[in-house]
Enzyme design. Structure first.
Site, short mmCIF file in Angstrom:
data_model
loop_
_atom_site.label_atom_id
_atom_site.label_comp_id
_atom_site.label_asym_id
_atom_site.label_seq_id
_atom_site.Cartn_x
_atom_site.Cartn_y
_atom_site.Cartn_z
N ASP A 36 -51.18 -75.82 -39.52
CA ASP A 36 -51.12 -75.63 -37.89
C ASP A 36 -50.53 -76.87 -37.49
O ASP A 36 -49.88 -77.49 -38.24
CB ASP A 36 -52.64 -75.54 -37.64
CG ASP A 36 -53.36 -76.84 -37.80
OD1 ASP A 36 -52.96 -77.70 -38.25
OD2 ASP A 36 -54.62 -76.61 -37.25
N CYS A 91 -53.92 -78.92 -42.38
CA CYS A 91 -54.37 -78.93 -40.99
C CYS A 91 -54.92 -80.27 -40.75
O CYS A 91 -54.78 -81.09 -41.80
CB CYS A 91 -55.61 -77.48 -40.66
SG CYS A 91 -56.86 -77.82 -41.71
N THR A 102 -57.92 -81.56 -40.81
CA THR A 102 -58.96 -81.91 -41.86
C THR A 102 -58.72 -81.29 -43.13
O THR A 102 -59.31 -81.69 -44.25
CB THR A 102 -60.32 -81.54 -41.43
OG1 THR A 102 -60.35 -80.30 -41.25
CG2 THR A 102 -60.70 -82.42 -40.09
N HIS A 131 -61.30 -78.48 -62.98
CA HIS A 131 -62.49 -77.53 -63.30
C HIS A 131 -62.42 -76.38 -62.38
O HIS A 131 -63.23 -75.33 -62.89
CB HIS A 131 -63.52 -78.78 -62.39
CG HIS A 131 -64.14 -79.68 -63.04
ND1 HIS A 131 -65.43 -80.53 -63.16
CD2 HIS A 131 -63.61 -80.26 -64.42
CE1 HIS A 131 -65.27 -81.52 -63.89
NE2 HIS A 131 -64.23 -81.30 -64.87
N HIS A 176 -65.71 -74.03 -67.80
CA HIS A 176 -65.26 -73.89 -66.30
C HIS A 176 -64.61 -72.61 -66.28
O HIS A 176 -64.59 -71.76 -64.96
CB HIS A 176 -64.18 -74.94 -66.13
CG HIS A 176 -64.85 -76.33 -66.36
ND1 HIS A 176 -65.63 -77.08 -65.32
CD2 HIS A 176 -64.49 -77.24 -67.08
CE1 HIS A 176 -65.85 -78.06 -65.73
NE2 HIS A 176 -65.27 -78.34 -66.87
C1 RB5 Z 1 -56.98 -78.49 -34.67
O1 RB5 Z 1 -57.10 -79.39 -33.66
C2 RB5 Z 1 -57.87 -78.75 -35.86
O2 RB5 Z 1 -59.15 -78.19 -35.43
C3 RB5 Z 1 -57.44 -78.25 -37.13
O3 RB5 Z 1 -56.00 -78.77 -37.67
C4 RB5 Z 1 -58.35 -78.30 -38.48
O4 RB5 Z 1 -58.39 -79.63 -38.63
C5 RB5 Z 1 -59.47 -77.31 -38.35
O5 RB5 Z 1 -60.04 -77.67 -39.36
#
Ligand code: RB5
Length: 148
Positions: free
Chosen positions: A7, A64, A66, A97, A132
């Site tokens: 994203d 993304c 996180t 694993h 595993h």
């Molecule tokens: C976008 O702002 C953010 O929510 C997305 O990149 C991601 O971290 C979601 O899990």
């Protein structure tokens, strides 16, 4: 062939990952996004997960902010094993694993040097089989029971 997707939160890192894959001669298919304009991570995670699920691509890289959102989406697809990965050690375990066929990266928390170390480990590590494999079979059984 690696499926790539992000994203807006992962866009810059995805672009740098493409340069790295070009350097080491690994082919990829970029499923977007194509700018830093705000977008919705489920759209791109779905495309990458489907490409791996249908074997159009052999593995996938998702980015993304996180790594969490894209991995939650990817894991909705039968046969996809994905988690957000933030260092070399967890990358080795994710492959060794869990035999993860998609890796998610936290674009807002790691830089390209860290991403390269992680990707190198994930690509080079062999699945450890043995107990595993039995656990992956249990996951498959759960999928068969719950994902109609
Ligand atoms: C976008 O702002 C953010 O929510 C997305 O990149 C991601 O971290 C979601 O899990």
């Amino acid at each position: 062939m690696i499926a790539l997707g992000s994203d807006h939160g992962g866009y810059k890192l995805k672009e740098e990952i493409k340069k790295y894959l070009d350097e080491i001669g690994i082919k990829y298919k970029d499923f977007g996004t194509n700018s830093e304009e705000r977008c919705d991570y489920p759209e791109f995670a779905e495309k990458v997960a489907k490409a791996v699920q249908t074997k159009e691509c052999e593995k996938g890289i998702l980015v993304c902010g996180t790594g969490f959102g894209v991995s939650i989406v990817a894991n909705k697809f039968k046969g996809i094993r994905c988690a957000s990965c933030w260092n070399e050690e967890v990358a080795k375990l994710l492959k060794g694993h869990n035999n993860a066929n998609v890796i998610a990266l936290p674009g807002r928390f790691i830089n390209i040097s860290q991403a390269i170390v992680i990707l190198r480990a994930w690509i080079a590590t062999e699945f450890m089989e043995g107990r595993h494999s039995e656990r992956l079979q249990m996951i498959e059984n759960i999928e068969n029971e719950n994902m109609k």
